[in-house]
Design a protein around this motif. Structure first.
Motif, mmCIF file in Angstrom:
data_model
loop_
_atom_site.group_PDB
_atom_site.id
_atom_site.type_symbol
_atom_site.label_atom_id
_atom_site.label_comp_id
_atom_site.label_asym_id
_atom_site.label_seq_id
_atom_site.Cartn_x
_atom_site.Cartn_y
_atom_site.Cartn_z
ATOM 1 N N GLU A 94 0.844 -1.197 0.000
ATOM 2 C CA GLU A 94 0.000 0.000 0.000
ATOM 3 C C GLU A 94 0.877 1.244 0.000
ATOM 4 O OE1 GLU A 94 -3.519 -0.003 -0.093
ATOM 5 O OE2 GLU A 94 -3.110 -2.110 -0.599
ATOM 6 N N ASN A 95 2.201 1.052 -0.068
ATOM 7 C CA ASN A 95 3.139 2.174 -0.016
ATOM 8 C C ASN A 95 3.580 2.554 -1.434
ATOM 9 O OD1 ASN A 95 5.799 3.411 -0.073
ATOM 10 N ND2 ASN A 95 5.844 3.115 2.157
ATOM 11 N N GLN A 96 3.206 3.764 -1.846
ATOM 12 C CA GLN A 96 3.438 4.206 -3.226
ATOM 13 C C GLN A 96 4.934 4.228 -3.564
ATOM 14 O OE1 GLN A 96 1.130 4.536 -5.372
ATOM 15 N NE2 GLN A 96 2.447 5.240 -7.062
ATOM 16 N N GLU A 97 5.747 4.645 -2.602
ATOM 17 C CA GLU A 97 7.188 4.736 -2.838
ATOM 18 C C GLU A 97 7.799 3.343 -3.075
ATOM 19 O OE1 GLU A 97 10.156 6.669 -0.050
ATOM 20 O OE2 GLU A 97 8.429 8.054 0.014
ATOM 21 N N HIS A 98 7.366 2.382 -2.253
ATOM 22 C CA HIS A 98 7.860 1.011 -2.434
ATOM 23 C C HIS A 98 7.415 0.462 -3.788
ATOM 24 C CE1 HIS A 98 8.379 0.234 2.177
ATOM 25 N NE2 HIS A 98 9.057 1.273 1.739
ATOM 26 N N ALA A 99 6.195 0.777 -4.166
ATOM 27 C CA ALA A 99 5.675 0.300 -5.455
ATOM 28 C C ALA A 99 6.531 0.843 -6.593
ATOM 29 C CB ALA A 99 4.214 0.735 -5.627
ATOM 30 N N GLU A 100 6.785 2.153 -6.567
ATOM 31 C CA GLU A 100 7.585 2.796 -7.615
ATOM 32 C C GLU A 100 8.988 2.204 -7.692
ATOM 33 O OE1 GLU A 100 7.093 5.079 -10.007
ATOM 34 O OE2 GLU A 100 4.970 4.863 -9.528
ATOM 35 N N LYS A 101 9.581 2.032 -6.521
ATOM 36 C CA LYS A 101 10.945 1.502 -6.446
ATOM 37 C C LYS A 101 10.999 0.092 -7.045
ATOM 38 C CE LYS A 101 14.659 0.982 -3.057
ATOM 39 N NZ LYS A 101 15.590 1.941 -3.690
#
Lengths: 413, 413
Positions: free
Chosen positions: B343-350
């Motif tokens: 649910e963490n956008q930054e982790h998804a992008e990374k």
């Protein structure tokens, strides 16, 4: 260092290069350009060693000239890196963006190709050039240059690594195989675990060796048995200019014209005009019987039709019509560059559609098949295969893509 | 017929297929669909011979099932050809159109790839499917199917050739190697003069054999050691659903999940939930020490991390953060499909940026890596290499391009 170790180090650099921004990469390229000039004494001294060894071994003058570095040539290498820095970075470009029926958001995004291996001959300028193109697109590169240029290549590689280190980048973004034995080259061509793509740059013999021995995917570049067909409707003056340019402007290049195909209806008008012009450069003509009726010349053999002379020689084939010209060209060409000179729109269209080559021209010289002329700003080579990239290869040819897909819990039914 | 002769016949068909219109090609595909059904008695009788021989040789039930043809399966093959006829033809599409400084008008136009070789195992449905995709894109195809399916493949090929002849097309648009010996297969993989691209379809062993022995450019397809990473911010219910789907919906496919990577902070909450759900299908878990603290399971060995089980087995690796998950995945994956549940956008992008695979997912099942799910309407395979095509390959992957260039007498200065 063992090949295994070189491969591992390249793979370690890969994830770091993959996420570098354009600005970070350009900084390295500009630093490298600066250092090539400021460290030129060292490079020239190393090159001198290669030149002496070459002379002792009796290397041919043409090869020695390609091997030789001068202040000007080093300045040219530096300028090449600055030009690459000026080009846009294709990595990260969203090529497509769509939502299929399953509701997933799919984005096709350009990414680096991976670790690139380059196998080349004794041309030290390729060392800086190949690094610049591969680095700009986020790809670590492993170079295997000719043994004749080993000292020059080592000196250039060290300077490029200095630039990487100065900018906080992994020096293994460029590595040079210092063991230039055939055994190591053979093992290098089977290093699939670490090398994603192999690009040979050089003679037809080098390229054939790589294609026949590599288990890594290869991008085949180079050989060009290029034809110009002079149609019965051709503007004959234009045809003379174009054939003269394509044959004689630079004879040793892959996009030079090697064979003229001429329509029987204009052979008597055209061939004497052409022969006269080509006399300026003492071009030898080798023709079929019909061509020899128009102008005295050597008889062509079957072998001539398939030969890339890279010399002041032109074969001449006579045909009855555009269909026969296309059939002849599709039989003997190497998939590089082919041209028709015609004022007939239908013949032009037919030729464009039916000739099987990377670049097919109407009323222009085959010499334009080149990354710079195409406006790509750079060139890693000219692909004569159909897979991945065809024709002049700029930065985009050094990229692949991935699909980045975002969902909200979708599972497959 | 000798390989040389087969190659020549394929090359003869090439220029004819290259210029066929969509309508002409679709007519053949629809005729082939019609004939597959009307001639099914003959195909079923030939298949019966293969089935009997397979049973006598003690072929495994799974393989016998893949070999078996029924009325329904033949109807499916015919329907597949009709679907391909419905798809737009990528050949002729102008990809780019520009005028560089030299004033030439350059158009980058999609063209067929050339002669395509397909090497596959005892799955007779591939025969019709591969023909349909290659023919729609104007490429003659030479098929080398498994010896176990030789009678079925011959019968299907004959029917497809009947359709070609009925429509006035060269029957050599499809050819089948009837000599299924290893020697002939080895020679086939070195037929560079006639075959432009080789696509192996089948097991990891088959693909490795082709990659290691072919001198023709290969598009590598297939093997998938796919991971799902459950982040510390994951919606755990969504994560259970997605892992369950990706692991169990079809176990023998390349986009099935083979390894779970779980964040240490949620392992105790998540693994018992998942283990319970996977019990429904008796999935065996093999985990590292931290995973085994959360749920009793077999200890994973180093070998497990790199294994594509294609079975009801899932390896479980515990990590401290998304960086560690990405590093683990980039080390062991096969470049196929990888997912993060977060649910963490930054982790998804990374994760999207840094994981090196053809398809990278956020909050969705890896099972979606498929030409039909991507909306391509067809699939010749899933490429796990970076050259030419990556991920699901539809019709466009069976094309190359050429540059059609029009001038008005330009020569290079």
């Amino acid at each position: 260092m063992t090949l295994e170790c070189i491969g591992q180090k390249a793979k370690e650099a890969e994830p770091i290069l993959r996420v570098m921004t354009r600005e970070e990469k350009d900084r390295v390229l500009l630093k490298a350009a600066e250092l090539l000039v400021s460290e030129q004494e060292k490079i020239l001294a190393s090159n001198e060693k290669d030149m002496e060894a070459g002379q002792e071994r009796g290397m041919k003058p043409g090869l020695l000239d390609r091997l030789k570095l001068t202040e000007d040539r080093i300045a040219g290498m530096a300028e090449g890196l600055r030009q690459i820095a000026d080009l846009p970075d294709p990595v990260g470009e969203v090529m497509k963006d769509w939502v299929p029926e399953n509701g997933l958001h799919i984005r096709q995004v350009r990414v680096p190709l991976g670790v690139i291996g380059i196998i080349y001959e004794a041309r030290p300028n390729v060392t800086a050039d190949a690094f610049g193109l591969c680095f700009k697109t986020g790809n670590p590169v492993v170079l295997r240059g000719g043994s004749d240029a080993i000292h020059s290549n080592q000196a250039i590689t060290e300077v490029l690594q200095q630039a990487l280190i100065a900018c906080g980048c992994p020096e293994s973004a460029i590595q040079l195989l210092t063991d230039t034995s055939r055994e190591t080259a053979a093992a290098f061509m089977k290093l699939n675990r670490y090398i994603d793509v192999l690009i040979p740059r050089g003679s037809a013999g080098l390229i054939a060796t790589v294609v026949n021995n590599s288990t890594i995917p290869v991008i085949e570049t180079g050989s060009g048995n290029c034809h110009i067909y002079v149609d019965e409707t051709a503007d004959l003056e234009m045809a003379v200019n174009i054939v003269y340019n394509a044959k004689t402007q630079r004879i040793g290049v892959c996009n030079a014209c090697e064979s003229l195909v001429v329509n029987r209806k204009v052979k008597n008008a055209f061939l004497p005009l052409l022969a006269k012009k080509l006399q300026e450069k003492q071009v030898e003509l080798r023709g079929d019987e019909a061509a020899r009726e128009a102008v005295p010349m050597t008889a062509a053999t079957e072998e001539d039709w398939g030969t890339e002379y890279l010399d002041y020689i032109l074969s001449v084939k006579t045909v009855d019509n555009v269909e026969e010209a296309i059939a002849h060209i599709n039989r003997y060409n190497t998939g590089h560059s082919e041209a028709i000179i015609t004022e007939n729109q239908e013949h032009a269209e037919k030729f464009l559609k039916e000739v099987d080559a990377a670049a097919v021209y109407v009323n222009a010289s085959t010499r334009f098949t080149d990354g710079f002329e195409f406006g790509f700003g750079a060139e890693i080579g000219i692909s004569t295969q159909k897979l991945h990239a065809r024709g002049p290869m700029g930065l985009v040819a050094l990229t692949s893509y991935k699909y980045e897909i975002t969902g909200h819990g979708q599972v497959r039914g």
